[in-house]
Design an enzyme around this catalytic site. Structure first.
Site, PDB file in Angstrom:
ATOM      1  N   PHE A 120       0.856  -1.185   0.000  1.00 40.06           N
ATOM      2  CA  PHE A 120       0.000   0.000   0.000  1.00 40.06           C
ATOM      3  C   PHE A 120       0.894   1.238   0.000  1.00 40.06           C
ATOM      4  CE2 PHE A 120      -4.605   0.905   0.954  1.00 40.06           C
ATOM      5  CZ  PHE A 120      -5.115  -0.189   0.280  1.00 40.06           C
ATOM      6  N   GLN A 234      -8.261  14.446   2.626  1.00 41.80           N
ATOM      7  CA  GLN A 234      -7.500  13.579   1.730  1.00 41.80           C
ATOM      8  C   GLN A 234      -8.196  13.397   0.389  1.00 41.80           C
ATOM      9  OE1 GLN A 234      -6.722   9.076   2.505  1.00 41.80           O
ATOM     10  NE2 GLN A 234      -4.767  10.150   2.644  1.00 41.80           N
ATOM     11  N   HIS A 236      -7.982  10.992  -2.727  1.00 41.84           N
ATOM     12  CA  HIS A 236      -7.425   9.712  -3.173  1.00 41.84           C
ATOM     13  C   HIS A 236      -7.147   9.819  -4.663  1.00 41.84           C
ATOM     14  CE1 HIS A 236      -7.193   5.443  -4.083  1.00 41.84           C
ATOM     15  NE2 HIS A 236      -7.278   5.141  -2.796  1.00 41.84           N
ATOM     16  N   LEU A 246     -14.524   4.513  -5.815  1.00 43.76           N
ATOM     17  CA  LEU A 246     -13.095   4.295  -5.618  1.00 43.76           C
ATOM     18  C   LEU A 246     -12.545   3.082  -6.359  1.00 43.76           C
ATOM     19  CD1 LEU A 246     -10.671   5.221  -3.736  1.00 43.76           C
ATOM     20  CD2 LEU A 246     -11.318   3.295  -2.307  1.00 43.76           C
ATOM     21  N   GLU A 249      -6.397   1.632  -3.625  1.00 45.34           N
ATOM     22  CA  GLU A 249      -4.947   1.750  -3.729  1.00 45.34           C
ATOM     23  C   GLU A 249      -4.316   0.360  -3.897  1.00 45.34           C
ATOM     24  OE1 GLU A 249      -3.028   5.001  -1.534  1.00 45.34           O
ATOM     25  OE2 GLU A 249      -2.130   3.374  -0.386  1.00 45.34           O
ATOM     26  N   ARG A 280      -0.634   9.335  -0.586  1.00 43.33           N
ATOM     27  CA  ARG A 280      -1.729   9.814  -1.442  1.00 43.33           C
ATOM     28  C   ARG A 280      -1.641  11.292  -1.780  1.00 43.33           C
ATOM     29  NH1 ARG A 280      -6.542   6.313   1.471  1.00 43.33           N
ATOM     30  NH2 ARG A 280      -5.866   4.382   0.481  1.00 43.33           N
ATOM     31  N   HIS A 349     -11.760  11.735  -0.244  1.00 44.87           N
ATOM     32  CA  HIS A 349     -11.803  10.361   0.260  1.00 44.87           C
ATOM     33  C   HIS A 349     -11.760  10.227   1.784  1.00 44.87           C
ATOM     34  CE1 HIS A 349     -11.250   6.050   0.175  1.00 44.87           C
ATOM     35  NE2 HIS A 349     -10.109   6.142   0.814  1.00 44.87           N
ATOM     36  N   ARG A 384      -3.225  10.865   5.944  1.00 43.75           N
ATOM     37  CA  ARG A 384      -3.336   9.478   6.416  1.00 43.75           C
ATOM     38  C   ARG A 384      -2.757   8.510   5.386  1.00 43.75           C
ATOM     39  NH1 ARG A 384      -7.229   5.105   5.338  1.00 43.75           N
ATOM     40  NH2 ARG A 384      -8.426   6.389   3.905  1.00 43.75           N
TER      41      ARG A 384
HETATM   42  C1  LIG Z   1     -14.830   3.856  -0.625  1.00 42.95           C
HETATM   43  C2  LIG Z   1     -13.945   3.823   0.583  1.00 42.95           C
HETATM   44  C3  LIG Z   1     -12.954   2.858   0.682  1.00 42.95           C
HETATM   45  C4  LIG Z   1     -12.124   2.821   1.800  1.00 42.95           C
HETATM   46  N1  LIG Z   1     -11.156   1.850   1.873  1.00 42.95           N
HETATM   47  C5  LIG Z   1     -10.380   1.780   2.993  1.00 42.95           C
HETATM   48  C6  LIG Z   1      -9.421   0.742   3.146  1.00 42.95           C
HETATM   49  O1  LIG Z   1      -9.272  -0.147   2.305  1.00 42.95           O
HETATM   50  N2  LIG Z   1      -8.671   0.730   4.273  1.00 42.95           N
HETATM   51  C7  LIG Z   1      -8.806   1.667   5.250  1.00 42.95           C
HETATM   52  O2  LIG Z   1      -8.111   1.584   6.265  1.00 42.95           O
HETATM   53  N3  LIG Z   1      -9.722   2.653   5.128  1.00 42.95           N
HETATM   54  C8  LIG Z   1     -10.505   2.724   4.035  1.00 42.95           C
HETATM   55  N4  LIG Z   1     -11.429   3.727   3.930  1.00 42.95           N
HETATM   56  C9  LIG Z   1     -11.664   4.597   5.082  1.00 42.95           C
HETATM   57  C10 LIG Z   1     -12.445   3.840   6.137  1.00 42.95           C
HETATM   58  O3  LIG Z   1     -13.248   2.873   5.519  1.00 42.95           O
HETATM   59  C11 LIG Z   1     -13.322   4.745   6.978  1.00 42.95           C
HETATM   60  O4  LIG Z   1     -12.575   5.817   7.478  1.00 42.95           O
HETATM   61  C12 LIG Z   1     -13.924   3.976   8.146  1.00 42.95           C
HETATM   62  O5  LIG Z   1     -14.543   2.786   7.699  1.00 42.95           O
HETATM   63  C13 LIG Z   1     -14.913   4.836   8.911  1.00 42.95           C
HETATM   64  O6  LIG Z   1     -15.556   4.031   9.850  1.00 42.95           O
HETATM   65  P1  LIG Z   1     -16.387   4.693  11.029  1.00 42.95           P
HETATM   66  O7  LIG Z   1     -16.829   3.562  11.892  1.00 42.95           O
HETATM   67  O8  LIG Z   1     -15.621   5.777  11.653  1.00 42.95           O
HETATM   68  O9  LIG Z   1     -17.641   5.378  10.318  1.00 42.95           O
HETATM   69  P2  LIG Z   1     -18.703   4.882   9.209  1.00 42.95           P
HETATM   70  O10 LIG Z   1     -18.482   3.503   8.748  1.00 42.95           O
HETATM   71  O11 LIG Z   1     -18.758   5.961   8.198  1.00 42.95           O
HETATM   72  O12 LIG Z   1     -20.044   4.850  10.028  1.00 42.95           O
HETATM   73  C14 LIG Z   1     -20.661   6.023  10.503  1.00 42.95           C
HETATM   74  C15 LIG Z   1     -21.895   5.628  11.275  1.00 42.95           C
HETATM   75  O13 LIG Z   1     -22.430   6.779  11.908  1.00 42.95           O
HETATM   76  C16 LIG Z   1     -23.829   6.805  11.731  1.00 42.95           C
HETATM   77  N5  LIG Z   1     -24.281   8.195  11.819  1.00 42.95           N
HETATM   78  C17 LIG Z   1     -23.761   9.293  11.227  1.00 42.95           C
HETATM   79  N6  LIG Z   1     -24.478  10.383  11.568  1.00 42.95           N
HETATM   80  C18 LIG Z   1     -25.464   9.975  12.402  1.00 42.95           C
HETATM   81  C19 LIG Z   1     -26.540  10.618  13.081  1.00 42.95           C
HETATM   82  N7  LIG Z   1     -26.766  11.929  12.963  1.00 42.95           N
HETATM   83  N8  LIG Z   1     -27.358   9.853  13.844  1.00 42.95           N
HETATM   84  C20 LIG Z   1     -27.177   8.526  13.954  1.00 42.95           C
HETATM   85  N9  LIG Z   1     -26.177   7.870  13.319  1.00 42.95           N
HETATM   86  C21 LIG Z   1     -25.345   8.586  12.566  1.00 42.95           C
HETATM   87  C22 LIG Z   1     -24.055   6.164  10.362  1.00 42.95           C
HETATM   88  O14 LIG Z   1     -25.354   5.643  10.307  1.00 42.95           O
HETATM   89  C23 LIG Z   1     -23.001   5.050  10.410  1.00 42.95           C
HETATM   90  O15 LIG Z   1     -23.544   3.932  11.063  1.00 42.95           O
HETATM   91  C24 LIG Z   1     -12.277   3.781   2.823  1.00 42.95           C
HETATM   92  C25 LIG Z   1     -13.273   4.742   2.734  1.00 42.95           C
HETATM   93  C26 LIG Z   1     -14.083   4.778   1.613  1.00 42.95           C
HETATM   94  C27 LIG Z   1     -15.115   5.877   1.533  1.00 42.95           C
END
Ligand SMILES: Cc1cc2nc3c(=O)[nH]c(=O)nc-3n(C[C@H](O)[C@H](O)[C@H](O)COP(=O)(O)OP(=O)(O)OC[C@H]3O[C@@H](n4cnc5c(N)ncnc54)[C@H](O)[C@@H]3O)c2cc1C
Length: 570
Positions: A120, A234, A236, A246, A249, A280, A349, A384
């Protein structure tokens, strides 16, 4: 009067961070009554879209080592990471990989059966633990399955939280709307964890789910908590056109090339050693330069772009290791990456910034933690590294889950909630939206906002653009929060969208204000009018608080434990 739902711990958000926190809390104390409240169904949280991998050092016998992961993270951050936080991530991660494995995670494997890792960007060693190119989906499924084994975790799916309730600086609960019924309720608990994810939907061209709006950040901000380092956004390198979906990577990790309209692997000019696997921010800037200097392609939508070529990787390899992105290419761009290069362009991203926390994810409010992308514990600094975010969710999900559970056990009963705050919140929402009058279509405001961010706070920034962006966002803010067209009670998505747009406006303002104030270039924040990093004046975190006027901006020190800043080369 709004009904009250009582729990010992409320976790807001059911992505990777929220689910990991729930398991951690539930296993700390089986008597605790835990709520996971989220605005979408569990398997629709943006975490399911993570594609490429999760970073951890698991092959020390083959030459990898934790010091190298720590250093790569700090170098990737352009020396703005808190170094003790990077160390905590790296030391905690191997356990998380094996823990997921024991819970049933189908990691991709080598011929000999051992868990495999791929290359990566920005790492000195192949360190991204993967599950084909759908790592987030499998991690979420594994964590969700595990949550279901605990009787004391209660899911509230499709409940929208609107505000944090507190007593002075002590957490008391949240207000929320059950989307199905439209009922406005209050959740009461001595402890809470915000796991509401990233805010990338404040840009138009974005890899994020449509639900990735900054409601959680904004709730904290409105409750008087600081947002930190929000100017670091960030981009991507590889979002497909026209959607922005996406291409992981991992595609470059597997050996994919970036090419310009001369057929040239242009990264050799910008990062001679790491080429496409530089960090990135470096790759995205190089791509924008190629486009600006006329070496881009024109996509049929009229947008300038470059291409990623995977065809030399071979059909078998692509089908085995990059099946998801092949499918995405065929369905969303009409291109089979086995046969030809696919058009791509840098795309919003990830948010390095978020709710200001300490190394353990504690916010400035007693009883309230934040974890995952919504939090800024300063792991990622100004940039990141890929695969470090899912890792962050796991590590700080576990840490905050345990700490919040222990706090809830020590503070079992919540003294009464301030009715005043609940009434004020009800007034803010219902009087503001259902009884006031506005003309402007909220979706037009959202479009203007996200287009403004794309135009004024993109990869390259300057004072004039940022000032114009701020002016525009403040103008839009005045037009927003005036009405909602749909007055239905049940499943009123129009109403939910208007609340999301409101949070986007305040968050965009602080991204712009932070970018305006930081008169240097560091990591993902590239100022054409201040092209150099300035460690004398800006080796510090940005902190912003909400006021009734403009955000109140200040600074916070960076923690150094082992590495002095030096020039970054890849
Ligand atoms: C397309 C994509 C690919 C990625 N690939 C990678 C990867 O391969 N490796 C890596 O390390 N990172 C990757 N990332 C980054 C990583 O996936 C995310 O940063 C991480 O999964 C975020 O997880 P989280 O639990 O913080 O939030 P999220 O998974 O975004 O969850 C947020 C939660 O909050 C809830 N929520 C939000 N607002 C409210 C509200 N007002 N009331 C109630 N609930 C609410 C939503 O319902 C959801 O359940 C990627 C990101 C994207 C977009």
């Amino acid at each position: 009067m709004a009904d009250t739902i009582s729990h010992d711990l409320i976790i807001i958000g059911s992505g990777l961070a929220g689910l990991r926190a729930a398991i951690s809390a539930a296993s700390t104390h089986d008597s605790l009554n835990i709520a996971v409240v989220a605005k979408v169904q569990v398997m629709r949280s943006h975490s399911v879209s993570a594609e490429g991998g999760t970073a951890a050092v698991i092959f020390e016998e083959e030459g990898d080592n934790k010091e190298s992961h720590i250093y790569d993270t700090i170098k990737g951050s352009d020396f703005l990471a808190d170094q003790d936080v990077a160390e905590l991530l790296v030391r905690s991660m191997p356990f998380e990989i094996y823990q997921l494995e024991h819970w049933g995670m189908p990691w991709s494997r080598r011929e000999n059966g051992r868990i495999d890792q791929r290359k990566f960007g920005g790492y000195s060693f192949p360190r991204a633990t993967y599950a084909q190119d759908k790592v987030g989906f499998y991690e979420m499924q594994t964590l969700y399955d595990t949550c279901l084994k605990y009787d004391n975790i209660h899911f509230y799916n499709e409940w929208f939280c609107t505000s944090i309730l507190s007593d002075a600086k002590d957490f008391r609960g949240v207000t929320a709307i059950e989307m199905k019924s439209g009922d406005f309720v209050k959740f009461k608990a001595p402890a809470g964890i915000i796991c509401t994810g990233g805010a990338g939907r404040i840009y138009s061209f974005s890899t994020y789910a449509y639900s990735s709006t900054p409601d959680g950040l904004d709730m904290a901000y409105r409750a008087g908590l600081a947002l930190k380092d929000m100017e670091f956004v960030q981009f991507h390198p590889t979002g497909i056109l026209p959607s922005g979906i996406l291409i992981t990577e991992g595609a470059r990790g597997e050996g994919g090339y970036l090419i310009n309209n001369q057929g040239e692997r242009f990264m050799k000019k910008y990062a001679p050693t790491k080429l496409e696997l530089a960090s990135r921010d470096v790759v995205s800037r190089a791509m924008m330069r190629e486009i600006q200097e006329g070496r881009g392609f024109k996509h049929e939508s009229g947008v300038d772009c470059l291409k990623i070529d995977l065809s030399h990787l071979g059909e078998d390899n692509i089908k085995k290791r990059l099946a998801g992105i092949r499918e995405i290419g065929i369905k969303f761009s009409g291109i089979d990456v086995i046969e030809e290069p696919i058009e791509i362009r840098p795309v919003c991203h990830y948010m390095m910034g978020g709710i200001h926390t300490n190394i353990n994810g504690a916010t400035e409010m007693t009883g309230l933690w934040a974890a995952g992308e919504a939090a800024c514990n300063s792991l990622h600094g100004a940039n990141r590294l890929g695969a470090n975010s899912t890792s962050e969710c796991l590590v700080w999900g576990r840490i905050t889950g345990r700490l919040a559970a222990e706090y809830a056990v020590d503070h079992p009963s919540v003294s009464s909630i301030s009715q005043h705050q609940v009434i004020e919140e009800e007034k803010r929402i219902y009087d503001g939206l259902f009884r006031s009058r506005g003309q402007v279509n909220p979706y037009e405001i959202r479009k203007e906002l996200t287009d403004t961010m794309d135009a004024k706070a993109h990869i390259f920034r300057n004072e004039k653009d940022l000032a114009e962006g701020l002016k525009k966002v403040r103008h839009l803010k005045q037009q927003a929060w005036k009405h909602v067209d749909d007055h239905a009670k049940e499943y009123n998505t129009n109403f939910i969208n208007v609340m999301e747009i409101d949070s986007m406006l305040r968050t965009a303002e602080i991204v712009l204000a932070g970018a305006f104030n930081r008169r240097e270039s560091r990591g993902a924040h590239a100022r054409t009018d201040y092209p150099n990093r300035d460690d004398i004046n800006f080796l510090k975190h940005t902190i912003g608080y909400l006021t009734t006027q403009e955000p109140k901006m200040s600074w916070h020190p960076v923690t150094f434990t082992r590495y002095a800043p030096m020039e970054r080369k890849y």
